[in-house]
Design a protein around this motif. Structure first.
Motif, mmCIF file in Angstrom:
data_model
loop_
_atom_site.group_PDB
_atom_site.id
_atom_site.type_symbol
_atom_site.label_atom_id
_atom_site.label_comp_id
_atom_site.label_asym_id
_atom_site.label_seq_id
_atom_site.Cartn_x
_atom_site.Cartn_y
_atom_site.Cartn_z
ATOM 1 N N VAL A 1 0.615 -0.816 0.261
ATOM 2 C CA VAL A 1 -0.381 -0.313 0.111
ATOM 3 C C VAL A 1 1.328 1.536 -0.336
ATOM 4 N N PRO A 2 0.905 1.920 -0.422
ATOM 5 C CA PRO A 2 1.168 3.480 -1.119
ATOM 6 C C PRO A 2 2.018 4.363 0.527
ATOM 7 N N GLY A 3 0.734 4.599 1.298
ATOM 8 C CA GLY A 3 1.325 4.806 3.353
ATOM 9 C C GLY A 3 1.702 3.813 3.574
ATOM 10 N N PHE A 4 1.462 5.025 5.248
ATOM 11 C CA PHE A 4 1.612 3.492 6.541
ATOM 12 C C PHE A 4 -0.060 3.233 7.051
ATOM 13 N N PRO A 5 -0.492 1.992 7.157
ATOM 14 C CA PRO A 5 -2.353 1.377 7.276
ATOM 15 C C PRO A 5 -1.915 1.621 8.466
ATOM 16 N N ALA A 6 -3.224 2.512 8.908
ATOM 17 C CA ALA A 6 -3.875 2.182 10.202
ATOM 18 C C ALA A 6 -5.310 2.359 10.940
ATOM 19 N N GLY A 7 -5.750 1.928 10.063
ATOM 20 C CA GLY A 7 -7.305 2.217 9.936
ATOM 21 C C GLY A 7 -7.725 0.748 9.335
ATOM 22 N N LEU A 8 -8.538 -0.237 9.700
ATOM 23 C CA LEU A 8 -8.645 -1.446 8.890
ATOM 24 C C LEU A 8 -10.606 -1.538 9.135
ATOM 25 N N ARG A 9 -10.907 -1.448 7.601
ATOM 26 C CA ARG A 9 -12.718 -2.802 8.170
ATOM 27 C C ARG A 9 -12.790 -3.322 7.137
ATOM 28 N N ALA A 10 -13.333 -4.289 7.384
ATOM 29 C CA ALA A 10 -13.909 -4.756 5.843
ATOM 30 C C ALA A 10 -14.959 -4.927 5.519
ATOM 31 N N ALA A 11 -15.058 -4.280 3.798
ATOM 32 C CA ALA A 11 -16.770 -4.098 3.849
ATOM 33 C C ALA A 11 -17.734 -5.234 3.928
ATOM 34 N N GLY A 12 -18.465 -4.905 3.581
ATOM 35 C CA GLY A 12 -20.151 -6.539 3.524
ATOM 36 C C GLY A 12 -20.101 -6.669 4.738
#
Length: 222
Positions: free
Chosen positions: A210-221
Motif C-alpha cells: 500500500v502507498p502509505g502507512f496503514p493504521a485503520g482497517l475495516r471489511a466491507a459487506g
C-alpha cells in the motif's frame, strides 16, 4: 439515534472506542485511562448513561460484540511501561438479557492494538505489538508483532494460535465470508492476507503493498 450527546467521563479519561450491540439496545464505551467499559442504553431514540462500569484488564482500547450479541470483548495495555512490556489480556464480557458481566481474562501478549470477531462469531483475531513498537536495544524489544487467534469455547474464548507478523501491526479484519484474515503492517506499508480454513489460520500469506502507512482497517459487506 440522531444528534444524541451524553457525558459520562471527564479529564484525561479518554474514550477510545464504542460498540453497539447487534439489537441496537446497548452500547459499550471504553474509558481507557479509568480502566473500565461504561454501559449506555439506547431506548426509543434516546441514548442514556447507566451507572454500570464493567471491569476490564488493562486500559481498554478496542471493544466489539459477537454477532449474536451474547459476548462483548475488549483488550488494552495495562500498567507495564515501554521499558518493560507485560503480558496483557482479552476481557470477556457475557451478556444475558440486560445483564453484562465480566467472566474471563485470556492472556494474549504484550500491548494489544486491536481485535476483531469473525462473521460467524467463532473466532477472534487480536494483534499485539509484542515489543515491536520499542526502540532496538530496549528491554523487551522484538523485531515482529503477533497475530493471536482465539476460538469460542462455551462461556469464554481460548487462545488457539499465535503467528508472527511484521513490526507494529495496527489493524486486523476478517473478510465477509470469514475465509481470510487481513493484517496491517504499518512501517512495512503492506497488508498481509492469511487464509482461514476449518477454524485455523494458515501461515502462508499474500502480501499487498500500500502507498502509505496503514493504521485503520475495516471489511466491507459486514
Amino acid at each position: 439515534i440522531v444528534g444524541a450527546t451524553v457525558t459520562f467521563t471527564q479529564g484525561t479519561n479518554e474514550v477510545s472506542d464504542v460498540a453497539i450491540s447487534p439489537d441496537s439496545r446497548w452500547a459499550l464505551a471504553s474509558v481507557r485511562e479509568a480502566n473500565h467499559l461504561r454501559l449506555l442504553r439506547c431506548d426509543e431514540g434516546r441514548l442514556m448513561v447507566t451507572d454500570r462500569k464493567i471491569s476490564a484488564c488493562g486500559r481498554p482500547y478496542r471493544v466489539v460484540f459477537t454477532p449474536d450479541g451474547q459476548f462483548a470483548l475488549t483488550a488494552g495495555q495495562g500498567a507495564g511501561t515501554v521499558t518493560s512490556p507485560d503480558i496483557d489480556a482479552l476481557t470477556v464480557i457475557r451478556r444475558r438479557g440486560d445483564s453484562f458481566q465480566t467472566v474471563d481474562y485470556v492472556a494474549i501478549g504484550a500491548s494489544p492494538e486491536t481485535i476483531e470477531v469473525s462473521p460467524d462469531g467463532r473466532l477472534v483475531a487480536a494483534l499485539v505489538m509484542n515489543g515491536s513498537n520499542l526502540s532496538p536495544g530496549t528491554n523487551g524489544y522484538s523485531d515482529h508483532g503477533q497475530l493471536v487467534i482465539l476460538a469460542r469455547r462455551g462461556e469464554s474464548f481460548v487462545r488457539t494460535q499465535t503467528l508472527d507478523v511484521a513490526r507494529i501491526p495496527e489493524g486486523v479484519a476478517f473478510s465477509p465470508d470469514g475465509r481470510t484474515v487481513i493484517v496491517q503492517c504499518h512501517p512495512d506499508r503492506e497488508l498481509r492476507l492469511y487464509p482461514v480454513r476449518r477454524g485455523r489460520v494458515l501461515a502462508d500469506y499474500q502480501s499487498v503493498p500500500v502507498p502509505g502507512f496503514p493504521a485503520g482497517l475495516r471489511a466491507a459487506g459486514r
